[in-house]
Design an enzyme around this catalytic site. Structure first.
Site, PDB file in Angstrom:
ATOM      1  N   GLU A   1      -0.448 -10.163  -7.592  1.00 14.91           N
ATOM      2  CA  GLU A   1      -0.190  -8.603  -7.225  1.00 14.91           C
ATOM      3  C   GLU A   1       0.482  -8.194  -6.061  1.00 14.91           C
ATOM      4  OE1 GLU A   1      -4.063  -8.374  -5.135  1.00 14.91           O
ATOM      5  OE2 GLU A   1      -3.174  -9.232  -3.770  1.00 14.91           O
TER       6      GLU A   1
ATOM      7  N   ASP B   1      -1.289  -3.837   3.405  1.00  9.96           N
ATOM      8  CA  ASP B   1      -0.046  -3.356   2.676  1.00  9.96           C
ATOM      9  C   ASP B   1       1.102  -1.767   2.319  1.00  9.96           C
ATOM     10  OD1 ASP B   1      -2.190  -5.268   1.614  1.00  9.96           O
ATOM     11  OD2 ASP B   1      -3.829  -2.505   0.795  1.00  9.96           O
TER      12      ASP B   1
HETATM   13  O1  FUB Z   1      -5.290  -3.400   0.314  1.00  8.22           O
HETATM   14  C1  FUB Z   1      -6.398  -3.763  -0.810  1.00  8.22           C
HETATM   15  C2  FUB Z   1      -5.732  -5.081  -1.385  1.00  8.22           C
HETATM   16  O2  FUB Z   1      -5.559  -6.216  -1.312  1.00  8.22           O
HETATM   17  C3  FUB Z   1      -4.335  -4.543  -1.944  1.00  8.22           C
HETATM   18  O3  FUB Z   1      -4.310  -4.030  -3.345  1.00  8.22           O
HETATM   19  C4  FUB Z   1      -3.579  -6.336  -2.645  1.00  8.22           C
HETATM   20  O4  FUB Z   1      -2.552  -5.783  -2.625  1.00  8.22           O
HETATM   21  C5  FUB Z   1      -4.639  -6.423  -1.426  1.00  8.22           C
HETATM   22  O5  FUB Z   1      -3.002  -6.403  -0.457  1.00  8.22           O
END
Ligand code: FUB
Length: 316
Positions: free
Chosen positions: A198, A35
């Site tokens: 997301e 991320d």
């Molecule tokens: O790294 C944890 C979670 O995985 C993030 O919040 C999401 O976007 C995904 O990449």
């Protein structure tokens, strides 16, 4: 003896899955990091990734090739309401202070956690929790309060955020201590595009707003990034195309990214995570950087994910 044989077999398979590439620059630094939020401050690129859910580290480079690591810039030990799942930082510099937005606790209805904000005098921290409680604690319009991105437009700071397939935009107060209403009185606006999951991101190029997000499951190989273009930061965002995804010869699960533009140029780089071939563990993610280019009409070309990376880049 048996153990040794097993070790040689695993090592051999590893080599098979990770071809040797001369001058390979991807992943850009060692360790499981994901991320990545990349930002340019002067001649330095700072990358703030998810690390292990308990703390954040950050990385700095003046050429996208050589990196300095700063460890433990904030952790669950220093944020009273955070226990686990410290995820997906976003970084903003304002009035010579550095604000690190983060999500914590992977909250579900009725639980404590959500999106928080921490502050420091330096980009490498240490950061202190600004509020003592989350900035966005609740689930609104079905959006889990995670994966925030803060965007400055015409003097206003907006925050895009949301997991579980829903994305909201809110307007931040000037001191980042809370949110304030839009001109129509609304506090949260849902702007979810088709297939959004997301990891929202926004940038502006030639007066147009490029909204980007991750699709698929972050634990699987089909995690990917798509985008939309709009005349407004509030959308509507009509899904244009997928531009970042796995390549069976390079890596799987390429997603949750950010974008940097070298000031005064049309050079763009996409900073993202991906899973090495042969790995299926959810947390096995590496940060990589590749070039992101545009066609004449302003649409984004599909990104070629590489082992080589982008070489040494002058950032100023
Ligand atoms: O790294 C944890 C979670 O995985 C993030 O919040 C999401 O976007 C995904 O990449």
């Amino acid at each position: 003896m048996k153990k040794q044989l097993l070790f040689s077999l695993v090592a051999g398979l590893g080599l098979l899955f990770c071809p040797m590439v001369a001058n390979a620059q991807n992943p850009v630094f060692d360790g499981w990091n994901a991320d990545p939020e990349a930002v340019l401050f002067g001649d330095t690129c700072w990358v703030y990734p998810t690390v292990n859910g308990k703390r954040f580290d950050c990385f700095a480079s003046t050429n996208l090739k050589d990196w300095t690591k700063y460890e433990d810039i904030i952790s669950v030990n220093t944020v009273s309401w955070a226990e686990r799942c410290l995820w997906a930082p976003a970084m903003v510099r304002k009035d010579n202070k550095y604000y690190l937005f983060f999500s914590a606790n992977d909250v579900h209805e009725g639980e404590i956690g959500g999106i928080g904000v921490a502050v420091s005098d330096k980009p490498q921290g240490p950061f202190e929790d600004l509020l003592g409680h989350p900035l966005i604690p609740n689930i609104v319009n079905g959006a889990q309060p995670i994966d925030q991105y803060v965007f400055l437009d015409n003097g206003e700071y907006y925050m895009y955020y949301g997991g579980w397939g829903h994305c909201n935009i809110v307007r931040l107060k000037d001191d980042f201590t809370g949110i304030k209403p839009f001109d129509d009185g609304e506090m949260y606006k849902e702007i979810t595009p088709e297939k959004y999951v997301e990891g929202p991101f926004m940038f502006k190029r030639n007066g147009r707003y490029y909204f980007m997000w991750s699709e698929g499951s972050w634990t699987g190989p089909d995690y990917s990034v798509s985008y939309a273009i709009s005349d407004s930061p509030f959308g509507p965002f009509r899904r244009e195309a997928k531009i970042l995804q796995q390549d069976p010869e390079v890596a799987t699960g390429a997603g949750h990214h950010s974008v940097i533009n070298i000031p005064g140029t049309d050079d763009y780089y996409i900073v993202y995570h991906r899973r090495p071939l042969g790995h299926t563990e959810a947390g096995h993610r590496h940060v990589c950087i590749d070039k992101m280019e545009f066609l004449e009409d302003g649409t984004i070309k599909p990104v070629k994910i590489t082992f080589e990376g982008v070489g040494a880049v002058k950032l100023k």
